[in-house]
Design a protein around this motif. Structure first.
Motif, PDB file in Angstrom:
ATOM      1  N   UNK A 109      67.219  29.907  68.137  1.00  0.00           N
ATOM      2  CA  UNK A 109      66.853  31.037  67.510  1.00  0.00           C
ATOM      3  C   UNK A 109      68.275  31.536  66.719  1.00  0.00           C
ATOM      4  N   UNK A 110      69.297  31.366  67.403  1.00  0.00           N
ATOM      5  CA  UNK A 110      70.623  31.779  66.886  1.00  0.00           C
ATOM      6  C   UNK A 110      71.804  30.591  66.506  1.00  0.00           C
ATOM      7  N   UNK A 111      71.414  29.604  66.622  1.00  0.00           N
ATOM      8  CA  UNK A 111      72.142  28.397  66.380  1.00  0.00           C
ATOM      9  C   UNK A 111      73.092  28.478  65.101  1.00  0.00           C
ATOM     10  N   UNK A 212      78.093  25.869  73.089  1.00  0.00           N
ATOM     11  CA  UNK A 212      77.461  26.540  72.052  1.00  0.00           C
ATOM     12  C   UNK A 212      76.963  27.875  72.448  1.00  0.00           C
ATOM     13  N   UNK A 213      76.321  27.710  73.377  1.00  0.00           N
ATOM     14  CA  UNK A 213      75.570  29.144  74.054  1.00  0.00           C
ATOM     15  C   UNK A 213      76.665  30.173  74.358  1.00  0.00           C
ATOM     16  N   UNK A 214      77.727  29.616  75.149  1.00  0.00           N
ATOM     17  CA  UNK A 214      78.762  30.389  75.332  1.00  0.00           C
ATOM     18  C   UNK A 214      79.482  30.937  74.208  1.00  0.00           C
ATOM     19  N   UNK A 215      79.529  30.334  73.278  1.00  0.00           N
ATOM     20  CA  UNK A 215      80.092  30.624  71.819  1.00  0.00           C
ATOM     21  C   UNK A 215      79.386  31.761  71.306  1.00  0.00           C
ATOM     22  N   UNK A 216      78.114  31.694  71.225  1.00  0.00           N
ATOM     23  CA  UNK A 216      77.320  32.503  70.878  1.00  0.00           C
ATOM     24  C   UNK A 216      77.400  34.052  71.519  1.00  0.00           C
TER      25      UNK A 216
END
Length: 682
Positions: A109-111, A212-216
């Motif tokens: 969704x937010x990548x 990348x989840x953490x970066x989001x």
């Protein structure tokens, strides 16, 4: 059931207080603040989590506002299926699954905010290592060709460990490869090139799903969206979280409606990145935390639990939360401490006791043998195979079937019999760009040169004509391998050939002029040669345990005077001669490492090798850090339901030298009133 307008009144009634014990109920009915649930072994952790979800639903919380994070898809399925059975709410209404599965869902969704398109591809392990190999070659085309350098798999493991733990790659490289100062900068360049290729190709590896989840979550609008969406967060097996996972949880749970469930005493995966401090410092990161202890154990007898509790008593002060497991089950016999002479005696004791248990009505599936390291079960596996007793290695392979054991044995087979082309092909397949046809061509050239010069085939492997046939990428490794093979060959006794074989080899090939050595010394030469370096460079995470397996072969070989007889025995033990059909219906004895046994339970458990240097392992003693070893021992003994046997060899020949062993400190630290000593005849 539709949840367009969720209502607690539409749920079937549950008498939570009647269906849970008081400790479970206290955790399940906890208020909204942060909660740390310390669920001891066998205390109903899954039941507690399941009823907590049901409790929230009954309080009017919508299922899509609950996030359940687990470490396996199986755990998530099990819990959500139980919730569905309890409440009628279908599992697909929840956000539940592993950290990685939830991460990939959010990235879809937010990548784009972190440079990832919605249709990105997730790389499996092999594809990720292949891409890293390409990146390494783009930075330094000669790096992989140098046999002294780590392989892409090894580099990938270190990069992965760095990303999950937050430890600097530079420092990790110095720790893992101190013999090369150049690696420090090289690995950083390789990691950057690898990352650039992933971004260009719009692919993500397994670690990216967390990174990348953490970066989001650094994007305020994304973080707030999920903080508002996930009004309640539950984390299973919290003691196993790494630094990255704990940061994700802490950010999502800034509202502190977080329940972390775990057991610090069962944190046994720090070697692969789990951060023990996560569970210890949870109350500091989440002020106002209520700690719930679930100490009622439904698995084990009081005597086994008393023993397990005393194992933890010896922990250093402040190194864990105090718990005292209490039994529900009736009293039974005390755990048995069994001193034995050596590993062979240990194997005979287990078989003798097992036969008695079977006569008493136990099923083989109810019996498990646990060990700290795979090699410690070698003698037992050998004896079980000899007696035709079916057994299975849970989540693993039999000792003699492991790839590194078979690799080493293949070298011995070929040195003993240069006509064993299957063994030669197996070894050469380990080298880059060498397949069966290339291996066959190399061997034929060596045979041709051997015939010309009336010399042994093995000595001709380093002839310039033969080396030209070896692919350039494999040449350096091949030369090192060939020299090792020659050393092994020279240590072998004379090789008598059967009638009809003489035309295949020259007389000088069949008579080794060098002073022969006993089999265990020959094996040591093979281990100390090329293959030892190969293990270190290809398996940086567990090369030491693989090396321990190989060293145990030295001890095994010390019982033999004849190499051919030894090799015959090894081949038979690695064959399918034992009846494997019994494995299909599961009616067999279980053998497993303690790591593999976590989460399981058995009426009868044997813990073998409980001696200083074996459990705790010598390298843990040398490093002055035995607390994870203690937790492993605790996990081992709490697998037992009715009977527990802990055996300790007095003598070991591990690596070839005779050692006198002391009982494990984990036994010595427990008062003798909590176990009985069982003395057996050899």
């Amino acid at each position: 059931m539709s949840f367009d307008s969720p209502s607690s009144g539409s749920l079937p009634p549950i008498d939570f207080e009647a269906e849970l014990n008081s400790e479970q109920y206290a955790a399940v009915s906890a208020t909204d603040g942060p909660a740390l649930v310390l669920a001891g072994a066998g205390s109903g952790k899954t039941r507690t989590l399941t009823y907590r979800v049901a409790w929230l639903l009954h309080k009017g919380v919508a299922p899509w506002n609950i996030l359940l994070l687990t470490f396996t898809n199986k755990s998530a399925r099990e819990m959500l299926n139980r919730v569905e059975d309890l409440t009628g709410v279908a599992r697909h209404h929840f956000w539940g699954g592993t950290f990685h599965s939830i991460g990939q869902r959010i990235l879809r969704t937010h990548g784009d905010k972190v440079g990832l398109s919605k249709n990105y591809t997730i790389l499996d392990q092999d594809d990720a290592e292949t891409l890293l190999g390409e990146a390494i070659r783009s930075v330094d085309s000669a790096f992989i060709k140098n046999k002294e350098n780590p392989k892409p798999r090894a580099i990938f493991d270190i990069i992965s460990y760095s990303r999950n733990t937050g430890l600097h790659l530079e420092g990790l490289t110095q720790d893992r490869y101190p013999y090369s100062e150049d690696f420090k900068d090289k690995f950083m360049d390789f990691a950057k090139a690898y990352q650039a290729r992933k971004e260009k190709n719009q692919v993500a590896d397994y670690d990216d799903l967390l990174v990348l989840w953490r970066r989001l979550l650094n994007f305020k609008e994304v973080a707030e969206h999920y903080q508002n969406k996930f009004k309640y967060i539950l984390v299973d097996e919290y003691q196993d979280t790494n630094t990255l996972q704990s940061e994700i949880v802490d950010t999502l749970a800034s509202h502190h409606r977080l329940m972390a469930v775990g057991d610090d005493a069962q944190c046994i995966y720090t070697w692969r990145g789990a951060n023990f401090d996560n569970i210890l410092t949870f109350p500091e990161r989440h002020p106002g935390t209520t700690i719930f202890k679930i100490e009622t154990n439904y698995r084990s007898s009081p005597e086994i639990l008393n023993f397990a509790n005393r194992v933890l008593d010896a922990q250093p002060s402040g190194h864990g939360y105090h718990k005292e497991l209490r039994a529900v089950r009736p009293s039974n016999r005390k755990p048995m401490f069994v001193p034995v002479m050596d590993n062979v005696h240990q194997a005979h004791f287990i078989l003798s006791r097992m036969k008695g248990l079977l006569n008493d009505g136990f099923d083989p599936r109810q019996i498990a043998v646990l060990y700290r390291a795979h090699y410690q079960s070698m003698d037992l596996q050998m004896e079980l195979s000899r007696q035709g007793i079916p057994f299975v290695i849970t989540s693993g392979v039999r000792f003699f079937e492991q790839a590194h054991i078979r690799d080493l044995v293949a070298q011995l087979r070929f040195a003993n019999n240069p006509g064993d082309t299957v063994a030669f092909t197996r070894i050469l397949a380990l080298l880059p760009k060498v397949g069966p046809k290339t291996a066959e061509a190399i061997l034929k050239l060596a045979e041709k040169e051997a015939e010309k010069q009336s010399a042994p085939i093995i000595q001709m492997l380093t002839h310039e004509t033969v080396l030209k046939k070896v692919p350039e990428d494999a040449r350096e490794d091949f030369v090192d391998f060939a020299y090792t093979l020659q050393d092994v060959f020279q240590a072998m006794p004379s090789i008598p050939l059967a009638k009809g074989q003489a035309d295949l080899f020259s007389e000088s090939q069949t008579q080794n002029e060098h002073s022969p050595k006993p089999p265990h010394e020959v094996i040591q030469i093979a281990i100390d040669g090329w293959y030892g370096d190969f293990l270190r460079n290809v398996y940086p995470q567990n090369w030491q345990s693989r090396r321990d397996d190989l060293n145990s072969l030295v001890q095994f070989a010390s019982r033999y005077d004849d190499m051919s007889l030894l090799l015959s025995e090894l081949v038979l033990l690695n064959s399918d001669a034992s009846d494997r059909s019994a494995e299909a219906d599961g009616n067999n004895l279980r053998l497993m490492t303690i790591h593999q046994a976590k989460g399981l339970e058995f009426p009868v458990v044997f813990v073998i090798g409980a001696a200083q240097g074996l459990f705790p392992l010598k390298r843990a003693l040398d490093a002055g850090d035995v607390e994870e070893e203690r937790r492993l021992f605790y996990v081992a003994v709490t697998r037992a339901m009715d009977e527990l046997y802990i055996s300790c060899p007095r003598v070991s020949q591990f690596g070839g030298g005779v050692q006198i062993l002391e009982p494990s400190q984990f036994i010595q630290e427990v008062p003798t009133t909590h176990y009985e000593i069982l003395r057996t005849k050899r």
